[in-house]
Enzyme design. Structure first.
Site, PDB file in Angstrom:
ATOM      1  N   PHE A 262       1.457   0.679  -4.092  1.00  0.00           N
ATOM      2  CA  PHE A 262       0.756   0.750  -5.380  1.00  0.00           C
ATOM      3  C   PHE A 262       1.671   0.548  -6.590  1.00  0.00           C
ATOM      4  CE2 PHE A 262      -2.203   3.188  -2.643  1.00  0.00           C
ATOM      5  CZ  PHE A 262      -3.340   2.425  -2.839  1.00  0.00           C
TER       6      PHE A 262
ATOM      7  N   HIS B 199     -10.967   3.920  -1.344  1.00  0.00           N
ATOM      8  CA  HIS B 199      -9.798   3.248  -1.917  1.00  0.00           C
ATOM      9  C   HIS B 199      -9.966   3.108  -3.432  1.00  0.00           C
ATOM     10  CE1 HIS B 199      -6.821   0.058  -2.611  1.00  0.00           C
ATOM     11  NE2 HIS B 199      -6.283   0.435  -1.471  1.00  0.00           N
TER      12      HIS B 199
ATOM     13  N   ASP C 270      -0.576  -3.183   2.635  1.00  0.00           N
ATOM     14  CA  ASP C 270       0.633  -3.997   2.690  1.00  0.00           C
ATOM     15  C   ASP C 270       1.058  -4.301   1.257  1.00  0.00           C
ATOM     16  OD1 ASP C 270      -1.427  -5.807   2.149  1.00  0.00           O
ATOM     17  OD2 ASP C 270      -0.703  -7.345   3.520  1.00  0.00           O
TER      18      ASP C 270
ATOM     19  N   TYR D 176       2.042  -5.881  -2.465  1.00  0.00           N
ATOM     20  CA  TYR D 176       1.445  -6.884  -3.354  1.00  0.00           C
ATOM     21  C   TYR D 176       2.003  -8.248  -2.974  1.00  0.00           C
ATOM     22  CZ  TYR D 176       0.076  -2.973  -6.410  1.00  0.00           C
ATOM     23  OH  TYR D 176      -0.477  -1.829  -6.926  1.00  0.00           O
TER      24      TYR D 176
END
Length: 222
Positions: free
Chosen positions: A79, A187, A66, A68
């Site tokens: 990102f 991740h 989701d 920031y």
């Protein structure tokens, strides 16, 4: 909130999704959230991933979780942060891997150039309440973004799915076509990057696959 108008081929491809009862309920939830709380990104930026990268232009998909949840960061691309904002830790690690694979040091934390180069930077949930990660999880966004993945899976032209971390890898079940390449690893978060993200070779592998299929490789500089 305005009705959705992405402005490219996604409008037609997702018209049934945006006309669904699920999306109507999601809209009502979001109206309340944006009125009562600080929510990221700005409502005009929610669909930027689709806006910057039309269906037919997608060469690779990077799935995030989701947006920031800190002030001034999110702008609708997973990102990525707005121009002038320092790279968050996961993005720092992404850039480190790109440097190790390709020697690229010309990197800006605003990833719009990737989006324009054919990288769909899609979060699985497109909004979040300030300071509360996962606060909009399970409210209806998953049905929308799953539909995006399914439409891409149906596409004739091959593309690459980069699935980093458990949440992204859970979407592998939606990618059934043998035409496409699925790359999976840990991740890039500092908590897990050393468990397989570093050294994954995904950026080189993605471009090798695209080149082999007659598609111009992605310019991973930003």
């Amino acid at each position: 909130m305005r009705m959705v108008n992405i402005g490219n081929s996604w409008d037609e491809l997702l018209k049934d999704v945006f006309a669904s009862e699920n999306y109507a309920a999601l809209r009502e939830f979001l109206k309340t959230e944006y009125r009562a709380h600080t929510v990221y990104p700005d409502m005009h930026d929610i669909f930027n991933a689709l806006r910057y990268t039309a269906y037919e232009d997608v060469k690779a998909v990077i799935l995030g979780q989701d947006p920031y949840h800190g002030e001034g960061q999110a702008h609708g691309l997973c990102f990525s942060v707005k121009p002038g904002v320092p790279a968050p830790p996961s993005l720092v690690n992404i850039f480190k891997e790109i440097h190790d694979e390709l020697g690229i040091t010309d990197t800006s934390p605003c990833l719009i150039p990737w989006a324009k180069s054919g990288v769909l930077l899609l979060n699985t949930v497109l909004t979040v309440r300030a300071g509360q990660p996962n606060s909009h999880r399970g409210k209806g966004w998953e049905q929308v973004t799953d539909a995006v993945i399914r439409r891409l899976n149906e596409r004739e032209q091959p593309l690459v799915f980069l699935l980093w971390g458990g949440n992204a890898r859970a979407k592998k079940q939606l990618i059934t076509s043998p035409r496409h390449l699925v790359l999976e690893c840990a991740h890039p978060s500092p908590l897990s990057a050393y468990n397989g993200f570093f050294g994954c070779g995904h950026f080189v592998k993605a471009n090798a696959f695209l080149t082999k299929n007659g598609v111009e490789p992605i310019d991973w500089r930003t």
